[in-house]
Design a protein around this motif. Structure first.
Motif, PDB file in Angstrom:
ATOM      1  N   THR A   1      30.861  32.515  56.008  1.00  0.00           N
ATOM      2  CA  THR A   1      29.855  31.478  56.225  1.00  0.00           C
ATOM      3  C   THR A   1      28.718  31.991  57.093  1.00  0.00           C
ATOM      4  OG1 THR A   1      31.464  29.688  55.981  1.00  0.00           O
ATOM      5  CG2 THR A   1      29.445  29.174  57.184  1.00  0.00           C
ATOM      6  N   VAL A   2      29.056  32.753  58.119  1.00  0.00           N
ATOM      7  CA  VAL A   2      28.028  33.311  59.001  1.00  0.00           C
ATOM      8  C   VAL A   2      27.113  34.254  58.210  1.00  0.00           C
ATOM      9  CG1 VAL A   2      27.588  34.714  61.040  1.00  0.00           C
ATOM     10  CG2 VAL A   2      29.470  33.069  61.042  1.00  0.00           C
ATOM     11  N   GLY A   3      27.714  35.117  57.392  1.00  0.00           N
ATOM     12  CA  GLY A   3      26.928  36.046  56.587  1.00  0.00           C
ATOM     13  C   GLY A   3      26.042  35.329  55.591  1.00  0.00           C
ATOM     14  N   LYS A   4      26.590  34.319  54.930  1.00  0.00           N
ATOM     15  CA  LYS A   4      25.800  33.554  53.969  1.00  0.00           C
ATOM     16  C   LYS A   4      24.694  32.769  54.670  1.00  0.00           C
ATOM     17  CE  LYS A   4      29.503  32.979  50.556  1.00  0.00           C
ATOM     18  NZ  LYS A   4      30.446  32.017  49.933  1.00  0.00           N
ATOM     19  N   SER A   5      24.964  32.299  55.883  1.00  0.00           N
ATOM     20  CA  SER A   5      23.951  31.554  56.642  1.00  0.00           C
ATOM     21  C   SER A   5      22.768  32.444  56.972  1.00  0.00           C
ATOM     22  CB  SER A   5      24.560  30.995  57.930  1.00  0.00           C
ATOM     23  OG  SER A   5      25.560  30.036  57.654  1.00  0.00           O
ATOM     24  N   ALA A   6      23.052  33.665  57.445  1.00  0.00           N
ATOM     25  CA  ALA A   6      21.974  34.594  57.782  1.00  0.00           C
ATOM     26  C   ALA A   6      21.162  34.952  56.539  1.00  0.00           C
ATOM     27  CB  ALA A   6      22.545  35.845  58.436  1.00  0.00           C
ATOM     28  N   ALA A   7      21.862  35.202  55.430  1.00  0.00           N
ATOM     29  CA  ALA A   7      21.165  35.551  54.185  1.00  0.00           C
ATOM     30  C   ALA A   7      20.329  34.374  53.695  1.00  0.00           C
ATOM     31  CB  ALA A   7      22.178  35.966  53.118  1.00  0.00           C
ATOM     32  N   SER A   8      20.858  33.162  53.834  1.00  0.00           N
ATOM     33  CA  SER A   8      20.129  31.974  53.388  1.00  0.00           C
ATOM     34  C   SER A   8      18.864  31.760  54.211  1.00  0.00           C
ATOM     35  CB  SER A   8      21.042  30.748  53.482  1.00  0.00           C
ATOM     36  OG  SER A   8      20.389  29.596  53.016  1.00  0.00           O
ATOM     37  N   LEU A   9      18.937  32.012  55.517  1.00  0.00           N
ATOM     38  CA  LEU A   9      17.758  31.871  56.356  1.00  0.00           C
ATOM     39  C   LEU A   9      16.697  32.909  55.986  1.00  0.00           C
ATOM     40  CD1 LEU A   9      19.215  31.075  59.895  1.00  0.00           C
ATOM     41  CD2 LEU A   9      17.909  29.555  58.400  1.00  0.00           C
ATOM     42  N   ARG A  10      17.132  34.128  55.694  1.00  0.00           N
ATOM     43  CA  ARG A  10      16.172  35.157  55.275  1.00  0.00           C
ATOM     44  C   ARG A  10      15.481  34.753  53.970  1.00  0.00           C
ATOM     45  NH1 ARG A  10      19.692  38.533  58.149  1.00  0.00           N
ATOM     46  NH2 ARG A  10      18.533  39.951  59.534  1.00  0.00           N
ATOM     47  N   HIS A  11      16.258  34.195  53.058  1.00  0.00           N
ATOM     48  CA  HIS A  11      15.679  33.728  51.798  1.00  0.00           C
ATOM     49  C   HIS A  11      14.676  32.607  52.043  1.00  0.00           C
ATOM     50  CE1 HIS A  11      15.724  30.852  48.358  1.00  0.00           C
ATOM     51  NE2 HIS A  11      15.431  31.948  47.703  1.00  0.00           N
ATOM     52  N   ALA A  12      15.026  31.665  52.920  1.00  0.00           N
ATOM     53  CA  ALA A  12      14.123  30.548  53.217  1.00  0.00           C
ATOM     54  C   ALA A  12      12.835  31.045  53.859  1.00  0.00           C
ATOM     55  CB  ALA A  12      14.820  29.537  54.129  1.00  0.00           C
ATOM     56  N   VAL A  13      12.946  32.058  54.711  1.00  0.00           N
ATOM     57  CA  VAL A  13      11.750  32.638  55.329  1.00  0.00           C
ATOM     58  C   VAL A  13      10.853  33.272  54.263  1.00  0.00           C
ATOM     59  CG1 VAL A  13      10.926  34.514  56.811  1.00  0.00           C
ATOM     60  CG2 VAL A  13      12.712  32.966  57.637  1.00  0.00           C
TER      61      VAL A  13
ATOM     62  N   GLU B   1      23.960  37.834  67.684  1.00  0.00           N
ATOM     63  CA  GLU B   1      24.171  38.931  66.738  1.00  0.00           C
ATOM     64  C   GLU B   1      23.385  38.740  65.448  1.00  0.00           C
ATOM     65  OE1 GLU B   1      27.844  41.053  64.253  1.00  0.00           O
ATOM     66  OE2 GLU B   1      28.263  39.462  65.715  1.00  0.00           O
ATOM     67  N   HIS B   2      23.268  37.508  64.987  1.00  0.00           N
ATOM     68  CA  HIS B   2      22.681  37.273  63.667  1.00  0.00           C
ATOM     69  C   HIS B   2      21.301  36.638  63.705  1.00  0.00           C
ATOM     70  CE1 HIS B   2      26.334  38.393  61.463  1.00  0.00           C
ATOM     71  NE2 HIS B   2      26.986  37.812  62.454  1.00  0.00           N
ATOM     72  N   LEU B   3      21.046  35.745  64.667  1.00  0.00           N
ATOM     73  CA  LEU B   3      19.746  35.074  64.705  1.00  0.00           C
ATOM     74  C   LEU B   3      18.684  35.937  65.380  1.00  0.00           C
ATOM     75  CD1 LEU B   3      18.102  32.544  64.080  1.00  0.00           C
ATOM     76  CD2 LEU B   3      18.903  31.560  66.245  1.00  0.00           C
ATOM     77  N   LEU B   4      19.052  36.637  66.446  1.00  0.00           N
ATOM     78  CA  LEU B   4      18.070  37.448  67.158  1.00  0.00           C
ATOM     79  C   LEU B   4      17.439  38.524  66.273  1.00  0.00           C
ATOM     80  CD1 LEU B   4      16.587  37.929  69.787  1.00  0.00           C
ATOM     81  CD2 LEU B   4      18.518  39.312  70.579  1.00  0.00           C
ATOM     82  N   PRO B   5      18.221  39.276  65.467  1.00  0.00           N
ATOM     83  CA  PRO B   5      17.581  40.251  64.579  1.00  0.00           C
ATOM     84  C   PRO B   5      16.627  39.607  63.573  1.00  0.00           C
ATOM     85  CG  PRO B   5      19.920  40.710  64.773  1.00  0.00           C
ATOM     86  CD  PRO B   5      19.689  39.378  65.424  1.00  0.00           C
ATOM     87  N   LEU B   6      16.996  38.438  63.072  1.00  0.00           N
ATOM     88  CA  LEU B   6      16.121  37.752  62.119  1.00  0.00           C
ATOM     89  C   LEU B   6      14.806  37.349  62.783  1.00  0.00           C
ATOM     90  CD1 LEU B   6      15.503  36.479  59.422  1.00  0.00           C
ATOM     91  CD2 LEU B   6      16.945  34.539  60.046  1.00  0.00           C
TER      92      LEU B   6
ATOM     93  N   ASP C   1      13.459  38.837  65.315  1.00  0.00           N
ATOM     94  CA  ASP C   1      12.710  40.078  65.559  1.00  0.00           C
ATOM     95  C   ASP C   1      12.019  40.597  64.303  1.00  0.00           C
ATOM     96  OD1 ASP C   1      13.205  40.295  68.282  1.00  0.00           O
ATOM     97  OD2 ASP C   1      15.005  41.524  68.022  1.00  0.00           O
ATOM     98  N   GLU C   2      12.581  40.295  63.139  1.00  0.00           N
ATOM     99  CA  GLU C   2      12.021  40.771  61.870  1.00  0.00           C
ATOM    100  C   GLU C   2      10.775  40.008  61.442  1.00  0.00           C
ATOM    101  OE1 GLU C   2      15.070  40.359  58.952  1.00  0.00           O
ATOM    102  OE2 GLU C   2      16.487  41.636  60.029  1.00  0.00           O
ATOM    103  N   LEU C   3      10.564  38.821  61.990  1.00  0.00           N
ATOM    104  CA  LEU C   3       9.471  37.973  61.536  1.00  0.00           C
ATOM    105  C   LEU C   3       8.119  38.634  61.783  1.00  0.00           C
ATOM    106  CD1 LEU C   3      10.685  34.468  62.780  1.00  0.00           C
ATOM    107  CD2 LEU C   3      10.855  35.414  60.472  1.00  0.00           C
ATOM    108  N   THR C   4       7.282  38.616  60.770  1.00  0.00           N
ATOM    109  CA  THR C   4       5.936  39.157  60.869  1.00  0.00           C
ATOM    110  C   THR C   4       4.963  38.016  61.163  1.00  0.00           C
ATOM    111  OG1 THR C   4       5.288  38.824  58.563  1.00  0.00           O
ATOM    112  CG2 THR C   4       6.616  40.794  59.064  1.00  0.00           C
ATOM    113  N   PRO C   5       3.707  38.328  61.489  1.00  0.00           N
ATOM    114  CA  PRO C   5       2.729  37.255  61.709  1.00  0.00           C
ATOM    115  C   PRO C   5       2.523  36.356  60.492  1.00  0.00           C
ATOM    116  CG  PRO C   5       1.927  39.305  62.652  1.00  0.00           C
ATOM    117  CD  PRO C   5       3.168  39.646  61.864  1.00  0.00           C
ATOM    118  N   ASP C   6       2.844  36.863  59.300  1.00  0.00           N
ATOM    119  CA  ASP C   6       2.683  36.056  58.083  1.00  0.00           C
ATOM    120  C   ASP C   6       3.886  35.170  57.786  1.00  0.00           C
ATOM    121  OD1 ASP C   6       0.175  37.151  57.551  1.00  0.00           O
ATOM    122  OD2 ASP C   6       1.050  38.855  56.495  1.00  0.00           O
ATOM    123  N   ASP C   7       4.971  35.345  58.531  1.00  0.00           N
ATOM    124  CA  ASP C   7       6.189  34.585  58.289  1.00  0.00           C
ATOM    125  C   ASP C   7       6.186  33.267  59.048  1.00  0.00           C
ATOM    126  OD1 ASP C   7       7.490  36.405  56.591  1.00  0.00           O
ATOM    127  OD2 ASP C   7       8.256  37.573  58.277  1.00  0.00           O
ATOM    128  N   PRO C   8       6.894  32.277  58.531  1.00  0.00           N
ATOM    129  CA  PRO C   8       7.060  31.029  59.287  1.00  0.00           C
ATOM    130  C   PRO C   8       7.973  31.234  60.484  1.00  0.00           C
ATOM    131  CG  PRO C   8       8.389  30.987  57.285  1.00  0.00           C
ATOM    132  CD  PRO C   8       7.562  32.231  57.212  1.00  0.00           C
TER     133      PRO C   8
END
Length: 280
Positions: A79-91, A124-129, A131-138
């Protein structure tokens, strides 16, 4: 900016645009995949492009709501892995349609003894996401829940530990749902109730962290821990309970949208938007 969560099935441009225009919205929230499933949706590029152009041309503030299954505090590794992947997809989908933010529920540890572990999972999972956000990302907008089920954040004060787990990252902001707050134990029906919540929010996570408000009345009483939305003014908060959204400094310029019951043509949402405008 006032608006609603609008339907998007069948294509963002085909469904969401006419709905938003009928209800007079200048801010909208959409799902970009099944709200109760994990399967990502690639969308229809032409529809996304048309929707993004419409939003830009009309100065519409767009928000994406991630799937309701997201829980980075879960005891289930899958569930944690799918949650992180789902958030990346939503971004990614949010970037494609020009969204300002991606809303996700704060989640649950599922057991009291797992609370610290759950916050570790957030780091572990939210902080890297973040950090990955660019100025064009929500931005990512955490939404405190109605409580119960070992929620990681339901009362506004709970956001202190939530934000601390990701070093108060500047790209993490807040979506405040009034029904959730009332159900969690903040009495928004009492005079000054919402103003007190907004004061606490600023004291807890600082100014300029509130990025979106879900203005929903509550079918159930304060402290019920039940997330049951109803028409503004017909629930246990009452219409006057929303006035602070238009007077409190923390809410100045913050988009406000409703997730209340509505007919297919949006009549219920249009009426609730009119009720909010009457408070300005």
């Amino acid at each position: 900016m006032l608006g609603a969560h609008v339907p998007a099935s069948g294509g963002l441009a085909k469904r969401a645009i006419p709905y938003a225009e009928r209800i007079g919205a200048n801010t909208v929230q959409v799902f970009v995949s099944n709200p109760r499933g994990w399967a990502p949706s690639a969308g229809v590029p032409a529809q996304d492009e048309r929707f993004a152009a419409w939003a830009a041309e009309n100065d519409i503030a767009v928000f994406v709501h991630a799937t309701l299954l997201v829980n980075l505090g879960s005891a289930a590794e899958a569930t944690v892995g799918k949650s992180a992947a789902s958030l990346r997809h939503a971004v990614a989908r949010g970037r494609a349609i020009g969204a300002r933010g991606v809303v996700f529920h704060a989640g649950s540890s599922l057991a009291t003894e797992r609370r610290e572990q759950a916050y570790g999972q957030l780091r572990e999972h939210l902080l890297p996401l973040l950090d990955e956000l660019t100025p064009d990302d929500p931005d990512l907008l955490v939404e405190p829940t109605a409580g119960g089920g070992f929620a990681l954040a339901s009362l506004v004060e709970d956001l202190a530990e939530y934000f601390a787990s990701v070093d108060a990252h500047p790209r993490l902001r807040v979506c405040l749902d009034t029904c959730h707050a009332h159900a969690a134990g903040h009495d928004l029906s009492e005079p000054g109730g919402l103003a007190k919540v907004l004061d606490t929010l600023v004291d807890t996570v600082g100014p300029d962290r509130l990025a979106l408000v879900h203005a929903n009345d509550s079918r159930d009483p304060v402290g019920s821990l039940r997330d049951r939305h109803t028409t503004l003014g017909e629930g246990t908060i009452g219409l006057d309970g929303f006035r602070a959204l238009f007077t409190h400094p923390a809410a100045a310029g913050v988009p406000i949208l409703v997730e209340t019951p509505s007919e297919d043509d949006g009549a219920g949402h249009a009426a609730d938007i009119a009720r909010l405008r009457s408070l300005i």
